[in-house]
Design an enzyme around this catalytic site. Structure first.
Site, PDB file in Angstrom:
ATOM      1  N   LYS A 171       0.845  -1.205   0.000  1.00 18.68           N
ATOM      2  CA  LYS A 171       0.000   0.000   0.000  1.00 18.68           C
ATOM      3  C   LYS A 171       0.877   1.251   0.000  1.00 18.68           C
ATOM      4  CE  LYS A 171      -1.531   2.459   3.441  1.00 18.68           C
ATOM      5  NZ  LYS A 171      -1.560   3.806   2.884  1.00 18.68           N
ATOM      6  N   GLY A 227       4.548   4.001  13.392  1.00 16.31           N
ATOM      7  CA  GLY A 227       5.309   2.788  13.733  1.00 16.31           C
ATOM      8  C   GLY A 227       4.845   2.196  15.054  1.00 16.31           C
ATOM      9  N   GLU A 244      11.000   1.221   9.547  1.00 17.36           N
ATOM     10  CA  GLU A 244      11.984   2.274   9.224  1.00 17.36           C
ATOM     11  C   GLU A 244      11.289   3.594   9.499  1.00 17.36           C
ATOM     12  OE1 GLU A 244      15.020   1.865   8.655  1.00 17.36           O
ATOM     13  OE2 GLU A 244      15.243  -0.158   7.834  1.00 17.36           O
ATOM     14  N   CYS A 278      14.251  10.987   5.473  1.00 19.87           N
ATOM     15  CA  CYS A 278      14.415  10.494   6.846  1.00 19.87           C
ATOM     16  C   CYS A 278      15.827  10.732   7.342  1.00 19.87           C
ATOM     17  CB  CYS A 278      14.053   9.015   6.909  1.00 19.87           C
ATOM     18  SG  CYS A 278      14.911   8.020   5.700  1.00 19.87           S
ATOM     19  N   GLU A 375      11.626  16.571  14.341  1.00 20.61           N
ATOM     20  CA  GLU A 375      12.018  16.269  12.963  1.00 20.61           C
ATOM     21  C   GLU A 375      11.202  17.196  12.058  1.00 20.61           C
ATOM     22  OE1 GLU A 375      10.373  12.679  11.234  1.00 20.61           O
ATOM     23  OE2 GLU A 375      12.172  12.382  10.036  1.00 20.61           O
TER      24      GLU A 375
HETATM   25  P1  NAD Z   1       3.115   8.210   7.974  1.00 23.81           P
HETATM   26  O1  NAD Z   1       3.504   7.371   9.129  1.00 23.81           O
HETATM   27  O2  NAD Z   1       2.097   9.255   8.184  1.00 23.81           O
HETATM   28  O3  NAD Z   1       2.563   7.320   6.778  1.00 23.81           O
HETATM   29  C1  NAD Z   1       3.315   6.276   6.207  1.00 23.81           C
HETATM   30  C2  NAD Z   1       2.375   5.218   5.674  1.00 23.81           C
HETATM   31  O4  NAD Z   1       1.647   4.642   6.756  1.00 23.81           O
HETATM   32  C3  NAD Z   1       1.319   5.733   4.694  1.00 23.81           C
HETATM   33  O5  NAD Z   1       1.178   4.784   3.663  1.00 23.81           O
HETATM   34  C4  NAD Z   1       0.081   5.813   5.567  1.00 23.81           C
HETATM   35  O6  NAD Z   1      -1.126   5.700   4.826  1.00 23.81           O
HETATM   36  C5  NAD Z   1       0.257   4.611   6.469  1.00 23.81           C
HETATM   37  N1  NAD Z   1      -0.471   4.673   7.740  1.00 23.81           N
HETATM   38  C6  NAD Z   1      -0.913   5.762   8.411  1.00 23.81           C
HETATM   39  N2  NAD Z   1      -1.533   5.393   9.562  1.00 23.81           N
HETATM   40  C7  NAD Z   1      -1.465   4.048   9.628  1.00 23.81           C
HETATM   41  C8  NAD Z   1      -1.879   3.080  10.577  1.00 23.81           C
HETATM   42  N3  NAD Z   1      -2.500   3.412  11.703  1.00 23.81           N
HETATM   43  N4  NAD Z   1      -1.607   1.782  10.331  1.00 23.81           N
HETATM   44  C9  NAD Z   1      -0.946   1.409   9.229  1.00 23.81           C
HETATM   45  N5  NAD Z   1      -0.529   2.289   8.269  1.00 23.81           N
HETATM   46  C10 NAD Z   1      -0.776   3.588   8.467  1.00 23.81           C
HETATM   47  O7  NAD Z   1       4.492   8.789   7.428  1.00 23.81           O
HETATM   48  P2  NAD Z   1       4.692   9.828   6.228  1.00 23.81           P
HETATM   49  O8  NAD Z   1       4.253  11.166   6.743  1.00 23.81           O
HETATM   50  O9  NAD Z   1       4.120   9.288   4.979  1.00 23.81           O
HETATM   51  O10 NAD Z   1       6.278   9.805   6.062  1.00 23.81           O
HETATM   52  C11 NAD Z   1       7.115  10.655   6.736  1.00 23.81           C
HETATM   53  C12 NAD Z   1       7.851   9.931   7.839  1.00 23.81           C
HETATM   54  O11 NAD Z   1       8.500   8.778   7.338  1.00 23.81           O
HETATM   55  C13 NAD Z   1       8.961  10.759   8.462  1.00 23.81           C
HETATM   56  O12 NAD Z   1       8.912  10.662   9.869  1.00 23.81           O
HETATM   57  C14 NAD Z   1      10.236  10.133   7.950  1.00 23.81           C
HETATM   58  O13 NAD Z   1      11.366  10.344   8.744  1.00 23.81           O
HETATM   59  C15 NAD Z   1       9.844   8.718   7.820  1.00 23.81           C
HETATM   60  N6  NAD Z   1      10.683   8.016   6.868  1.00 23.81           N
HETATM   61  C16 NAD Z   1      11.567   7.087   7.331  1.00 23.81           C
HETATM   62  C17 NAD Z   1      12.409   6.444   6.461  1.00 23.81           C
HETATM   63  C18 NAD Z   1      13.384   5.417   6.948  1.00 23.81           C
HETATM   64  O14 NAD Z   1      13.863   4.653   6.144  1.00 23.81           O
HETATM   65  N7  NAD Z   1      13.679   5.364   8.219  1.00 23.81           N
HETATM   66  C19 NAD Z   1      12.348   6.725   5.101  1.00 23.81           C
HETATM   67  C20 NAD Z   1      11.441   7.680   4.657  1.00 23.81           C
HETATM   68  C21 NAD Z   1      10.600   8.302   5.556  1.00 23.81           C
END
Ligand code: NAD
Length: 482
Positions: A171, A227, A244, A278, A375
């Site tokens: 997804k 997460g 991640e 990230c 962040e």
């Molecule tokens: P987010 O957590 O809001 O969303 C990520 C994904 O999770 C989306 O597909 C979203 O629809 C889904 N999601 C949201 N709520 C959920 C739930 N309750 N259960 C399951 N899935 C759910 O993150 P974002 O805003 O899309 O991304 C930004 C964040 O990602 C930043 O904090 C960044 O640091 C992190 N990031 C980390 C890495 C890494 O490799 N460590 C890489 C890129 C981004």
């Protein structure tokens, strides 16, 4: 196949639409560019059932055949690289150079992960007994990706999951589903039906995936807050998880650097992908002896960088990807102003359509200010002055995150001594963001659980099976038969 219209789910190798849809917006001008299916719970169940049906045959294929399939995913991406890059810029906002890095990287990852193999470990091999541990696939893997690198981060999950013998339901973020849906469509003719299912939808769909009883593992990239929810919801059937998550990476600049040379590198360390990265350098610690000079050099370089619509050829940094993140940054800047922090550059968001945030540098804010603690995930960088190494190491480590860090010095040994004291999964010295399919990447503390890339990452898509074989029995039986 037209990359710019007709976005459909891929379930069991077939296209599917849904009654409900989601709007996708171009972040450069806030115009609606497409509508995509908002998959229902029944559609998720159908995708998981298809992946479950495909699993026995897929996992039984010889490794070399699965590797060939994954390499073909890379070939398909390469063949359609131009369309992928254009669509990526349209939905994500990133500039051309960033789109080239991402799409080029996705193809490289497929080709390189397709060469990986987990070794069989023989613990004992005597006349009477053989004990070995081997790696077996888990079953159906759920992949959930964010909006900053939608294609590359999807491939970081798809390639190892499939090579290891799993099938998958993936997804994308509701903000950037287009490239991932087109990847699914493209691969309908490349992979056997059901091996890779792509479903788009809102956050609820993500939550259904993490709670689904027929999904054995979830591999997630996104925020630390999500997460935590995933970890909780995965407990229902003790799903394996790879998380991640976010970071607040320090970059530490020792006093012996060549200021002019390092300024440009540090700029991109922080602002690549409009700092929606990230592992962007998010706190820049500069030794007091060179602080003023480096601040000046950074401002001078930053003024040469073109910020705008990623689709324009001169643009080097695109907009923020979505309104939620844009509002978060506005709020952070308002807080910085309310607390009278000094701006070396930027700070004022233009009143125009699109989520453009100017490059913003903040002059030595207090350690407890929000721009240092949080962040930002956008182009707002605090420059922080330090006096000695013990002090800067303590400040760098004073965060719940532990994703990555960098240390900059002409004295590699001195830099190494600092690097070894940083609580982060990756510490770069005099370089940054040099990822490889063969180098382990993962966060410490609240930046994540588990590893992506390298054999350690591949192993996360498997379980260990120990086979203990007593040959004495067999030879007894053999003797009796004789
Ligand atoms: P987010 O957590 O809001 O969303 C990520 C994904 O999770 C989306 O597909 C979203 O629809 C889904 N999601 C949201 N709520 C959920 C739930 N309750 N259960 C399951 N899935 C759910 O993150 P974002 O805003 O899309 O991304 C930004 C964040 O990602 C930043 O904090 C960044 O640091 C992190 N990031 C980390 C890495 C890494 O490799 N460590 C890489 C890129 C981004």
């Amino acid at each position: 196949m037209d990359f710019f219209k007709d976005y459909t789910l891929t379930i069991d190798g077939q296209a599917a639409t849904s009654a409900a849809t989601l709007e996708v917006i171009n972040p450069a001008n806030e115009q609606v560019i497409a509508r995509v299916p908002d998959a229902s719970r029944e559609q998720l169940d159908a995708a998981v059932a298809a992946a479950k049906r495909a699993f026995p045959a897929w996992s039984a294929l010889p490794l070399a055949e699965r590797q060939r399939y994954v390499a073909r995913i890379g070939d398909a991406i390469e063949r359609h690289a131009e369309d992928f890059m254009k669509l990526l810029t349209l939905e994500q906002g990133k500039a051309r150079q960033g789109a080239e890095w991402e799409i080029g990287g996705a193809a490289i990852w497929c080709h390189e992960i397709a060469k990986q193999e987990l070794p069989l470990h023989v613990v004992e091999d005597s006349g009477t007994r053989r004990v070995e541990t081997r790696r077996v696939p888990l079953g159906v893997v759920g992949g959930i990706t964010p909006w900053n690198f939608p294609v590359l981060l999807a491939i970081w999950k798809i390639a190892p999951a499939l090579v290891a013998g799993n099938t998958m339901v993936l997804k994308p973020s509701p903000y950037t589903p287009l490239t991932t849906l087109k990847l699914g469509e493209l691969l309908r003719g490349v992979l056997p039906d059901g091996v890779l299912n792509i479903v788009s939808g809102g956050n609820e769909l993500g939550a259904w995936i993490t709670a689904h009883p027929d999904i054995a593992k979830v591999s997630f990239t996104g925020s630390t807050a999500t997460g935590r929810k995933i970890m909780e919801s995965a407990s229902g059937n003790l799903k394996r998880i790879t998380l991640e998550l976010g970071g607040n990476d320090p970059a530490i600049v020792l006093p012996d650097v060549d200021v002019e040379e390092v300024a440009e590198k540090l700029f991109w360390a922080s602002f690549q992908n409009s700092a929606q990265f990230c592992v962007a350098a998010k706190r820049l610690y500069v030794h007091e002896d060179i602080y003023d000079d480096l601040a000046k050099a950074l401002v001078a370089y930053a003024k040469t960088v073109q910020v705008g619509d990623g689709a324009l050829p001169q643009t080097q940094l695109g907009p923020i990807q979505n309104r939620m993140q844009f509002e978060k940054l506005k709020n952070l800047l308002a807080d910085a102003k309310a607390n009278k922090l000094r701006f070396l550059l930027g700070g004022d968001i233009p009143d125009q359509p699109g989520y453009l945030v100017p490059i913003t540098l903040i002059d030595n804010p207090p350690d407890d200010s929000r721009v240092v603690r949080e962040e930002a995930f956008g182009p707002v960088l605090p420059l922080l002055k330090f006096k000695d190494v013990d002090e800067v190491v303590a400040r760098a480590n004073d965060t719940e995150y532990g994703l990555a860090a960098s240390v900059w010095s002409r004295d590699v040994e001195a830099a190494r001594q600092v690097a070894e004291r940083i609580d982060a999964g990756t510490v770069w010295i005099n370089e940054i963001h040099t990822f490889s399919p063969h180098v382990a990447f993962g966060g410490r503390k609240q930046s994540g659980i588990g590893i992506e890339n390298a054999l350690e990452g591949l192993a996360e898509y498997t379980a260990v099976q120990t086979l203990a074989i007593n040959r004495a029995q067999a030879s007894d039986a053999g003797r009796k038969a004789a």
